[in-house]
Design an enzyme around this catalytic site. Structure first.
Site, short mmCIF file in Angstrom:
data_model
loop_
_atom_site.label_atom_id
_atom_site.label_comp_id
_atom_site.label_asym_id
_atom_site.label_seq_id
_atom_site.Cartn_x
_atom_site.Cartn_y
_atom_site.Cartn_z
N ARG A 30 12.66 -7.01 -30.56
CA ARG A 30 13.40 -8.15 -31.11
C ARG A 30 13.48 -9.21 -30.03
O ARG A 30 13.94 -8.93 -28.91
CB ARG A 30 14.81 -7.70 -31.52
CG ARG A 30 15.77 -8.83 -31.86
CD ARG A 30 15.44 -9.48 -33.17
NE ARG A 30 16.34 -10.61 -33.47
CZ ARG A 30 16.02 -11.60 -34.32
NH1 ARG A 30 14.84 -11.61 -34.92
NH2 ARG A 30 16.86 -12.57 -34.55
N SER A 33 17.36 -15.17 -30.06
CA SER A 33 17.85 -16.39 -29.40
C SER A 33 19.37 -16.39 -29.41
O SER A 33 19.99 -16.13 -30.45
CB SER A 33 17.36 -17.62 -30.15
OG SER A 33 15.96 -17.60 -30.26
N GLU A 34 19.94 -16.70 -28.28
CA GLU A 34 21.40 -16.65 -28.13
C GLU A 34 22.12 -17.44 -29.22
O GLU A 34 21.74 -18.56 -29.55
CB GLU A 34 21.78 -17.25 -26.77
CG GLU A 34 23.27 -17.30 -26.53
CD GLU A 34 23.60 -17.77 -25.12
OE1 GLU A 34 22.77 -18.44 -24.48
OE2 GLU A 34 24.71 -17.44 -24.66
N CYS A 35 23.17 -16.82 -29.75
CA CYS A 35 24.05 -17.49 -30.70
C CYS A 35 25.46 -16.99 -30.38
O CYS A 35 25.87 -15.95 -30.90
CB CYS A 35 23.66 -17.16 -32.14
SG CYS A 35 24.79 -17.89 -33.34
N GLN A 51 21.68 -9.74 -37.49
CA GLN A 51 20.31 -9.39 -37.08
C GLN A 51 20.30 -8.66 -35.74
O GLN A 51 19.54 -7.71 -35.55
CB GLN A 51 19.45 -10.66 -36.96
CG GLN A 51 19.12 -11.28 -38.30
CD GLN A 51 18.18 -12.46 -38.12
OE1 GLN A 51 18.46 -13.37 -37.33
NE2 GLN A 51 17.09 -12.47 -38.84
N THR A 95 21.01 -27.69 -41.95
CA THR A 95 20.83 -27.35 -40.53
C THR A 95 19.73 -28.18 -39.85
O THR A 95 19.84 -28.53 -38.67
CB THR A 95 20.57 -25.82 -40.37
OG1 THR A 95 20.41 -25.51 -39.00
CG2 THR A 95 19.36 -25.34 -41.16
N ASP A 107 13.70 -27.43 -34.18
CA ASP A 107 13.63 -26.22 -33.37
C ASP A 107 13.00 -26.54 -32.02
O ASP A 107 11.82 -26.89 -31.96
CB ASP A 107 12.79 -25.15 -34.11
CG ASP A 107 12.95 -23.76 -33.52
OD1 ASP A 107 13.36 -23.65 -32.36
OD2 ASP A 107 12.65 -22.79 -34.24
N ARG A 109 12.93 -24.40 -29.39
CA ARG A 109 12.78 -23.20 -28.57
C ARG A 109 11.38 -23.05 -27.96
O ARG A 109 10.40 -23.55 -28.48
CB ARG A 109 13.12 -21.96 -29.40
CG ARG A 109 14.59 -21.82 -29.61
CD ARG A 109 14.92 -20.67 -30.52
NE ARG A 109 14.45 -20.91 -31.87
CZ ARG A 109 14.58 -20.04 -32.85
NH1 ARG A 109 15.16 -18.88 -32.63
NH2 ARG A 109 14.15 -20.33 -34.06
N THR A 130 11.41 -9.87 -37.13
CA THR A 130 11.73 -11.28 -37.35
C THR A 130 11.36 -11.68 -38.77
O THR A 130 10.50 -11.05 -39.39
CB THR A 130 10.97 -12.19 -36.35
OG1 THR A 130 11.35 -13.55 -36.56
CG2 THR A 130 9.45 -12.09 -36.53
N1 LIG Z 1 20.82 -26.17 -34.02
C1 LIG Z 1 21.27 -25.15 -34.75
N2 LIG Z 1 21.07 -23.91 -34.31
C2 LIG Z 1 21.53 -22.90 -35.06
C3 LIG Z 1 22.20 -23.10 -36.28
N3 LIG Z 1 22.53 -21.89 -36.78
C4 LIG Z 1 22.06 -20.96 -35.91
N4 LIG Z 1 21.46 -21.57 -34.87
C5 LIG Z 1 20.75 -20.99 -33.73
O1 LIG Z 1 19.53 -20.51 -34.22
C6 LIG Z 1 19.04 -19.49 -33.36
C7 LIG Z 1 18.55 -18.37 -34.23
O2 LIG Z 1 17.48 -18.87 -34.96
P1 LIG Z 1 17.26 -18.64 -36.48
O3 LIG Z 1 16.59 -19.88 -37.02
O4 LIG Z 1 18.54 -18.17 -37.16
O5 LIG Z 1 16.29 -17.42 -36.59
P2 LIG Z 1 14.89 -17.23 -35.87
O6 LIG Z 1 15.17 -16.73 -34.49
O7 LIG Z 1 14.05 -18.45 -36.02
O8 LIG Z 1 14.23 -16.14 -36.80
P3 LIG Z 1 14.58 -14.61 -36.90
O9 LIG Z 1 13.73 -13.94 -35.85
O10 LIG Z 1 14.22 -14.21 -38.27
O11 LIG Z 1 16.05 -14.46 -36.59
C8 LIG Z 1 20.19 -19.14 -32.42
O12 LIG Z 1 19.91 -19.74 -31.17
C9 LIG Z 1 21.39 -19.83 -33.07
O13 LIG Z 1 22.34 -20.26 -32.11
C10 LIG Z 1 22.41 -24.43 -36.72
O14 LIG Z 1 22.94 -24.69 -37.78
N5 LIG Z 1 21.93 -25.43 -35.92
ZN LIG Z 2 23.78 -17.82 -35.29
#
Ligand SMILES: Nc1nc2c(ncn2[C@@H]2O[C@H](COP(=O)(O)OP(=O)(O)OP(=O)(O)O)[C@@H](O)[C@H]2O)c(=O)[nH]1
Ligand SMILES: [Zn+2]
EC number: 3.5.4.25
Length: 187
Positions: A30, A33-35, A51, A95, A107, A109, A130
């Site tokens: 896995r 990304s930090e949340c 997740q 979002t 995005d 990242r 993912t």
């Molecule tokens: N800018 C922004 N970031 C968000 C929001 N909600 C969650 N995040 C961030 O999104 C990141 C997670 O990304 P996601 O788009 O949920 O999922 P992913 O990593 O692309 O895909 P998965 O691997 O399926 O989880 C984390 O860094 C969260 O802090 C939002 O509304 N706005």
């Molecule tokens: Zn989140």
């Protein structure tokens, strides 16, 4: 647990391994990304915390796996900007629109550090948990061998329904339970 520091940004990331990850077989992985709000404060407006839990549970069940915990809060815009984005979302933006109104791409990242992190812990092939095909592509671009994508669809609830549906529609996330929000045509 292995700690890493990105030279360019000073960001600190970790790799948490479980079991014999040097087994030579594809390892369950896995990249998370930090949340802070979802992972540590149990926010229900995203699916991150769910997740993270499910990924760790699956790794424990498999007896082997790795978590790369990447300090890219808010899809790379940082915690304070994410809070601003949440405020815009509370006033009607989705979002993606909220990020754009703050002057950011949807995005931001970067996954360039993952290959070196995996190399360091002796992992050459992964089965990646993912729903984000762009994450799979990005990792492959940086030389990570992704043998399989394992869906990680958990935590859907009334507070994140709209957020998940925007991820599916605008960010390309593969969500099996995604239902189009358009109302059915009346005959
Ligand atoms: N800018 C922004 N970031 C968000 C929001 N909600 C969650 N995040 C961030 O999104 C990141 C997670 O990304 P996601 O788009 O949920 O999922 P992913 O990593 O692309 O895909 P998965 O691997 O399926 O989880 C984390 O860094 C969260 O802090 C939002 O509304 N706005
Ligand atoms: Zn989140």
């Amino acid at each position: 647990m292995h700690g890493f520091e990105e030279i360019d940004t000073g960001k600190e990331h970790i790799a948490l391994t479980f079991g014999d990850v040097r087994c030579g077989q594809p390892v369950l992985a896995r990249t998370h990304s930090e949340c802070l709000t979802g992972d540590a404060l149990f926010s229900m407006r995203c699916d991150c915390g769910y997740q993270l839990n499910e990924a760790l549970r699956s790794i424990a069940e498999a007896g082997c796996g790795v978590l790369l915990y990447l300090r890219q809060e808010g899809r790379g815009i940082g915690l304070l900007n994410k809070i601003k984005a949440y405020n815009l979302q509370d006033h009607g933006a989705d979002t993606v629109e909220a990020n754009e109104r703050l002057g950011f791409a949807a995005d931001l990242r970067d996954y360039s550090m993952c290959k070196a992190m995996l190399d360091h812990v002796g992992i050459s092939q992964i089965k990646l948990m993912t729903n984000n095909p762009r994450k799979v592509e990005a990792l492959k671009r940086y030389g990570v061998e992704v043998n399989e994508r394992v869906p990680l669809e958990v935590g859907r609830n009334p507070h994140n329904e709209g957020y998940l549906s925007t991820k599916a529609k605008k960010l390309g996330h593969l969500l099996v339970t995604h239902q189009d929000d358009e109302p059915p045509e009346t005959v």
